[in-house]
Design a protein around this motif. Structure first.
Motif, mmCIF file in Angstrom:
data_model
loop_
_atom_site.group_PDB
_atom_site.id
_atom_site.type_symbol
_atom_site.label_atom_id
_atom_site.label_comp_id
_atom_site.label_asym_id
_atom_site.label_seq_id
_atom_site.Cartn_x
_atom_site.Cartn_y
_atom_site.Cartn_z
ATOM 1 N N THR A 185 -10.693 -1.671 -62.006
ATOM 2 C CA THR A 185 -11.675 -0.944 -62.979
ATOM 3 C C THR A 185 -10.801 -0.809 -64.156
ATOM 4 N N LEU A 186 -9.599 -0.414 -64.146
ATOM 5 C CA LEU A 186 -8.935 -0.199 -65.517
ATOM 6 C C LEU A 186 -8.713 -1.477 -66.074
ATOM 7 N N ILE A 203 -16.556 -7.100 -59.751
ATOM 8 C CA ILE A 203 -17.309 -7.644 -58.590
ATOM 9 C C ILE A 203 -16.000 -7.306 -57.334
ATOM 10 N N LYS A 204 -14.762 -7.761 -57.822
ATOM 11 C CA LYS A 204 -13.609 -7.608 -56.904
ATOM 12 C C LYS A 204 -13.420 -6.002 -56.328
ATOM 13 N N MET A 229 -13.751 -4.212 -53.047
ATOM 14 C CA MET A 229 -12.785 -3.320 -52.316
ATOM 15 C C MET A 229 -13.155 -1.896 -51.919
ATOM 16 N N ALA A 230 -14.117 -1.279 -52.801
ATOM 17 C CA ALA A 230 -14.447 -0.201 -52.545
ATOM 18 C C ALA A 230 -15.505 -0.164 -51.176
ATOM 19 N N GLU A 254 -17.651 3.281 -53.868
ATOM 20 C CA GLU A 254 -18.465 2.196 -53.846
ATOM 21 C C GLU A 254 -19.636 2.645 -54.993
ATOM 22 N N GLY A 255 -20.316 3.799 -55.036
ATOM 23 C CA GLY A 255 -21.233 4.186 -56.218
ATOM 24 C C GLY A 255 -20.784 4.226 -57.485
ATOM 25 N N GLU A 256 -19.392 4.583 -57.635
ATOM 26 C CA GLU A 256 -18.809 4.380 -58.916
ATOM 27 C C GLU A 256 -18.512 2.867 -59.282
ATOM 28 N N ALA A 257 -18.090 2.218 -58.601
ATOM 29 C CA ALA A 257 -17.715 0.701 -58.525
ATOM 30 C C ALA A 257 -19.251 -0.078 -59.020
#
Length: 482
Positions: A264-265, A284-285, A289-290, A299-302
């Motif tokens: 994400t970073l 997407i990666k 992972m989430a 998962e929701g944040e991703a």
């Protein structure tokens, strides 16, 4: 300064005149103690100790070696080592002990770390956080820990037990967690990483742990790519394993969490550089992972972050579809903050496509869901979003209604800053309502409108109040007796 070199005793045979006063007093103390306990030595008097030789006149008594011999036999004192230990600093005693026991590498490492600590303090200067702390050599508890684990690690290294070397180095890393001590923690994490490559009996568990710690160091220092490399190695070593940390989390789930965060970073930096497609691939990666980590919030944040990347890339429909997925996840978790952000993003997407009615429909569903789940924060968010949409379109009555509902919901949260914020929205909406009515009367330019304006100026309550009613109320109140 008094001369403490040996001086002979001279006596006339009847009385002793000590020239070496320290010796005389010491013997006196010993004789007194022995007199109290009634032991055999109590019969030894000062005069017997200083007994003159059988010769006439003045005699030379007891040479220095004789006095030293007597003191060694009859007066208990500190050994040379014990005396030195009392004179030396705690650091020096520890260093001497290391060298006596043959831990030369531990001594060298400790001495180097103390020098580095002092150099960092000097470089930071007065007023810095590390300057306010005592130097390492003035902290006995830290020196004890360093002495204990460094010597154990060196002994294990000589025996070829690298897993024990690693464990001792890791324990040292755990000893230094304060912000000013992180360089020491990082130093021992690096030592652990080097040692972990030599451990062959644990299936790679320590190596995996070392990669995780090195990833943490690089992430804190802003080296995102290097951190990602270590976290990926951590993940590869933990696939299919059942290893757990002290909190009960599996190493694999921790690896998934680290990779989700670091991907994400990385994607954020890519979006800053307008590298939209590369950011989408990375996110997407992160989502993969989430999901593998089994954490629904992650998962929701991703999903939310991925939807934003698609939106920046101009793929609004894909973004909306993924946002709906994140909404379902946050709803299942009753996550008010997540729902608020997701619905705000949906509203923004739809408004940008001029789908206002669809936006209002989405936010209406959000508001109902928040009410049913008793999520006051989400209800505030939904009402504020709806109020803003109506306000932007000049429908100030509807906007005021939703802002008022937001204010009421905010009061149930006992959140004063939020209450003040919603009250501000209400005030803005009410002001806009008044401006519309005021401008209408000004533009009308007729006597009735003028009376409306004058009536409003008198009571400042409602622009639409009938001026005749206001005048009648005035007359009635004036006719009432006092």
């Amino acid at each position: 300064m008094k001369n403490t070199s040996f001086t002979p005793f001279l006596t006339d045979g009847n009385c002793c005149k000590p020239v070496y006063k320290a010796l005389y007093n010491a013997i006196e103390e010993q004789a007194t103690e022995c007199g109290n306990c009634k032991c055999q030595t109590s019969s030894v008097s000062k005069l017997e100790v200083l007994k003159p030789l059988e010769d006439d006149g003045i005699h030379l008594i007891k040479d220095k070696d004789g006095i030293d011999d007597y003191l060694a036999k009859n007066i208990k004192g500190l050994s040379k080592q014990e005396a030195a230990a009392n004179r030396n600093s705690y650091k020096k005693n520890i260093c001497i002990d290391m060298l006596r026991q043959g831990y030369h590498e531990s001594f060298s490492e400790l001495f180097t770390l103390i020098q580095k600590w002092n150099a960092l303090r000097e470089a930071a200067g007065p007023g810095s956080a590390i300057w306010q702390q005592k130097s390492l050599e003035e902290q006995p508890d830290k020196l004890d820990q360093l002495y204990h684990f460094l010597t154990r690690a060196e002994a294990a290294q000589r025996a070829g037990h690298y897993e024990e070397v690693y464990d001792n180095q890791l324990n040292l890393a755990y000893c230094f967690n304060d912000p000013e001590e992180k360089w020491l923690r990082n130093y021992f994490y690096e030592q652990c990483f080097n040692t972990a490559q030599l451990v062959k009996i644990d299936g790679g568990k320590r190596e995996a742990q070392a990669h995780a710690n090195m990833g943490l160091i690089h992430e804190e220092q802003g080296h995102v790519m290097k951190a990602a490399e270590h976290y990926e190695a951590f993940y590869q070593l933990t696939v299919g394993s059942t290893w757990k940390d002290v909190t009960g989390h599996t190493y694999n789930s921790l690896a998934c969490e680290h990779l989700w965060r670091i991907y994400t970073l990385l994607a954020d930096k890519m979006l800053e550089n307008k590298e939209h497609q590369q950011a989408i691939k990375t996110l997407i990666k992160a989502l993969k992972m989430a999901k593998e980590g089994g954490d629904m919030k992650m998962e929701g944040e991703a999903a939310y972050c991925l939807s934003l990347a698609y939106s920046f890339a101009g793929e609004q429909q894909t973004a909306l579809s993924i946002l709906n997925t994140s909404v379902k996840t946050f709803t299942a978790l009753c996550d008010s903050a997540g729902l608020g952000r997701a619905y705000a993003a949906i509203a923004k997407f739809l408004v940008s496509q001029e789908k206002v009615s669809e936006t209002i429909e989405y936010l209406g569903e959000f508001m109902k869901a928040a009410e049913n789940a008793h999520l006051s924060q989400s209800l505030v968010d939904a009402c504020v979003l709806l109020g803003n949409i109506y306000s932007e379109r000049g429908k100030y009555n509807e906007a005021f209604e939703y802002f008022s509902r937001a204010s009421e919901a905010a009061k149930t949260l006992n959140n004063l800053p939020l209450v003040d914020e919603t009250k501000t929205y209400c005030g803005i909406a009410k002001a806009h309502k008044l401006v519309v009515a005021f401008n209408g009367h000004i533009e009308a330019e007729d006597p009735v409108s003028l009376k409306y304006l004058l009536a409003w100026k008198e009571n400042r309550s409602d622009m639409c109040t009938d001026p005749l009613t206001v005048e009648l109320d005035k007359e009635t109140s004036a006719s009432k007796p006092l």
